[in-house]
Design an enzyme around this catalytic site. Structure first.
Site, PDB file in Angstrom:
ATOM      1  N   TYR A  35       0.828  -1.203   0.000  1.00  0.00           N
ATOM      2  CA  TYR A  35       0.000   0.000   0.000  1.00  0.00           C
ATOM      3  C   TYR A  35       0.857   1.245   0.000  1.00  0.00           C
ATOM      4  O   TYR A  35       2.063   1.189   0.234  1.00  0.00           O
ATOM      5  CB  TYR A  35      -0.963  -0.005   1.193  1.00  0.00           C
ATOM      6  CG  TYR A  35      -0.344   0.326   2.539  1.00  0.00           C
ATOM      7  CD1 TYR A  35       0.472  -0.582   3.194  1.00  0.00           C
ATOM      8  CD2 TYR A  35      -0.587   1.550   3.151  1.00  0.00           C
ATOM      9  CE1 TYR A  35       1.027  -0.281   4.435  1.00  0.00           C
ATOM     10  CE2 TYR A  35      -0.040   1.863   4.390  1.00  0.00           C
ATOM     11  CZ  TYR A  35       0.760   0.952   5.028  1.00  0.00           C
ATOM     12  OH  TYR A  35       1.313   1.257   6.247  1.00  0.00           O
ATOM     13  N   LYS A  41       6.478  -1.969   2.016  1.00  0.00           N
ATOM     14  CA  LYS A  41       5.289  -1.390   2.649  1.00  0.00           C
ATOM     15  C   LYS A  41       4.097  -2.318   2.452  1.00  0.00           C
ATOM     16  O   LYS A  41       3.241  -2.100   1.583  1.00  0.00           O
ATOM     17  CB  LYS A  41       5.006   0.021   2.085  1.00  0.00           C
ATOM     18  CG  LYS A  41       4.068   0.837   2.969  1.00  0.00           C
ATOM     19  CD  LYS A  41       4.124   2.300   2.602  1.00  0.00           C
ATOM     20  CE  LYS A  41       3.086   3.136   3.322  1.00  0.00           C
ATOM     21  NZ  LYS A  41       3.272   3.231   4.767  1.00  0.00           N
ATOM     22  N   GLU A  75      11.782   2.709  14.562  1.00  0.00           N
ATOM     23  CA  GLU A  75      10.871   3.739  14.046  1.00  0.00           C
ATOM     24  C   GLU A  75       9.592   3.655  14.857  1.00  0.00           C
ATOM     25  O   GLU A  75       9.500   2.878  15.813  1.00  0.00           O
ATOM     26  CB  GLU A  75      10.598   3.517  12.553  1.00  0.00           C
ATOM     27  CG  GLU A  75       9.941   2.189  12.256  1.00  0.00           C
ATOM     28  CD  GLU A  75       9.736   1.908  10.766  1.00  0.00           C
ATOM     29  OE1 GLU A  75       9.446   2.848  10.019  1.00  0.00           O
ATOM     30  OE2 GLU A  75       9.854   0.733  10.373  1.00  0.00           O
ATOM     31  N   LEU A 109      10.873   1.198   7.522  1.00  0.00           N
ATOM     32  CA  LEU A 109      10.297   1.675   6.271  1.00  0.00           C
ATOM     33  C   LEU A 109      11.061   2.917   5.823  1.00  0.00           C
ATOM     34  O   LEU A 109      11.370   3.785   6.637  1.00  0.00           O
ATOM     35  CB  LEU A 109       8.817   2.030   6.460  1.00  0.00           C
ATOM     36  CG  LEU A 109       8.151   2.437   5.146  1.00  0.00           C
ATOM     37  CD1 LEU A 109       7.869   1.225   4.279  1.00  0.00           C
ATOM     38  CD2 LEU A 109       6.877   3.220   5.387  1.00  0.00           C
TER      39      LEU A 109
HETATM   40  N1  PDD Z   1       2.589   5.067   7.528  1.00  0.00           N
HETATM   41  N2  PDD Z   1       7.189   3.927   9.250  1.00  0.00           N
HETATM   42  C1  PDD Z   1       6.068   3.175   9.180  1.00  0.00           C
HETATM   43  C2  PDD Z   1       6.062   1.837   9.838  1.00  0.00           C
HETATM   44  C3  PDD Z   1       4.943   3.664   8.486  1.00  0.00           C
HETATM   45  O1  PDD Z   1       3.846   2.906   8.406  1.00  0.00           O
HETATM   46  C4  PDD Z   1       4.985   4.951   7.894  1.00  0.00           C
HETATM   47  C5  PDD Z   1       3.836   5.514   7.127  1.00  0.00           C
HETATM   48  C6  PDD Z   1       6.182   5.691   7.994  1.00  0.00           C
HETATM   49  C7  PDD Z   1       6.339   7.046   7.355  1.00  0.00           C
HETATM   50  O2  PDD Z   1       6.447   6.922   5.947  1.00  0.00           O
HETATM   51  P1  PDD Z   1       5.962   8.097   4.975  1.00  0.00           P
HETATM   52  O3  PDD Z   1       6.736   9.309   5.376  1.00  0.00           O
HETATM   53  O4  PDD Z   1       6.328   7.610   3.629  1.00  0.00           O
HETATM   54  O5  PDD Z   1       4.485   8.279   5.198  1.00  0.00           O
HETATM   55  C8  PDD Z   1       7.262   5.144   8.665  1.00  0.00           C
HETATM   56  C9  PDD Z   1       1.406   5.445   6.784  1.00  0.00           C
HETATM   57  C10 PDD Z   1       1.160   6.916   6.797  1.00  0.00           C
HETATM   58  C11 PDD Z   1       0.231   4.609   7.259  1.00  0.00           C
HETATM   59  O6  PDD Z   1       0.443   3.427   7.464  1.00  0.00           O
HETATM   60  O7  PDD Z   1      -0.879   5.130   7.392  1.00  0.00           O
END
Ligand code: PDD
Length: 287
Positions: free
Chosen positions: A33, A149, A182, A207
């Protein structure tokens, strides 16, 4: 206004949008996703998220369901049909529908594509960022490929729930060496004693956040040093500042970790500057 979702080529009323019970996303979390922030009706970091989607699909050997351009058009059209000004766009691609059996189905089924969009109250998000948020620590219990992801997010869900039950916004995940990997759905950062930014390197099991990557570039442009190297939970608690990044949170200051105040317990100047910088950049480059 009623919500609209896209499923496999059709825009449907949200409540009627469905996938098959033998979809491999449902059966095995065999799916990837992306989440884009929407500002002023436009997608932020559009290309970065698309590039990461390409990598996630390729790591799992799921084919592109449409061309990149066509997929982006669907995401933007879903935002438009839902009349989202500020919010989030969500895209999920699964390996498709097949009789339940663990190996990849052969021949490969048509991937399932689902796109949704939801509005967010930007004013409330700003108020939250002005105040800062708190985090708790939780053991990192995830698998070894968090760089992909995937929708396989149960450990993240459990950690986030633990945070909510503790009255915190986010859970920071701690590896076997006591180092922060993270957050449950965000990347983790500190401002160390030298004023440098620290965030876990992408060689680790995290991620590769798109917001993270953009912020590293922006910080370096204004001569703020960024060290992509680990920090411990203890270092985080005694850091000058701490913050998190994600498409759903931009750059959000952290004021306490496990009940220990970070700095003076208020959002720090570096974090506030970076949030403003990121939002300005995101707005100007959205499309
Ligand atoms: N989550 N780490 C994890 C485990 C994440 O699920 C996310 C993003 C991030 C930040 O990545 P980005 O800057 O590309 O949004 C880091 C999304 C927003 C979600 O699962 O809703």
């Amino acid at each position: 206004m009623s919500r609209v979702a896209y499923v496999n080529g059709r825009y449907l009323p949200h409540g009627e949008a469905m996938v098959h019970i033998e979809d491999r996303g449902f059966q095995f979390a065999d799916a990837v996703y992306e989440v884009w922030a929407v500002l002023d009706g436009r997608l932020t970091d559009a290309e970065g998220h698309l590039a990461r989607l390409e990598r996630s699909l390729s790591e799992l050997r799921i084919g592109w369901p449409r061309s990149r351009a066509a997929l982006l058009t669907v995401v933007r059209e879903t935002v438009r049909r839902n009349r989202i000004r500020d919010g989030l766009a969500y895209l999920q691609v699964t390996r498709g529908v097949a009789r339940r059996d663990h190996p990849f189905p052969s021949p490969a089924p048509q991937p399932t594509v689902v796109v949704t969009a939801k509005a967010l109250d930007l004013g409330a998000m700003e108020a939250k960022a002005d105040k800062g948020v708190t985090v708790i620590s939780q053991p990192d219990q995830r698998w070894g490929r968090c760089d992909i992801k995937t929708v396989s997010l149960l450990p993240n869900v459990l950690a986030k729930q633990a945070a909510r039950e503790a009255g915190a916004y986010e859970a920071w995940l701690i590896d076997q060496d006591g180092l922060v990997t993270e957050g449950a759905s965000t990347n983790a950062w500190i401002v160390d004693a030298n004023g440098a930014l620290r965030t876990r390197d992408t060689g680790a099991n995290i991620l590769r956040g798109i917001t993270r990557a953009t912020l590293i570039e922006l910080a370096r442009e204004i001569q703020i040093r960024v060290d992509e190297r680990p920090f411990s939970l203890e270092e985080a608690k005694t850091a000058r500042e701490a913050f998190l990044t994600a498409a759903s949170a931009f750059v959000t200051p952290i004021t306490a970790i496990d009940g220990v105040l970070v700095g003076d317990g208020r959002p720090g100047p570096v974090t506030r500057r970076l949030r403003a910088l990121y939002l300005d950049h995101a707005r100007r480059n959205a499309w």
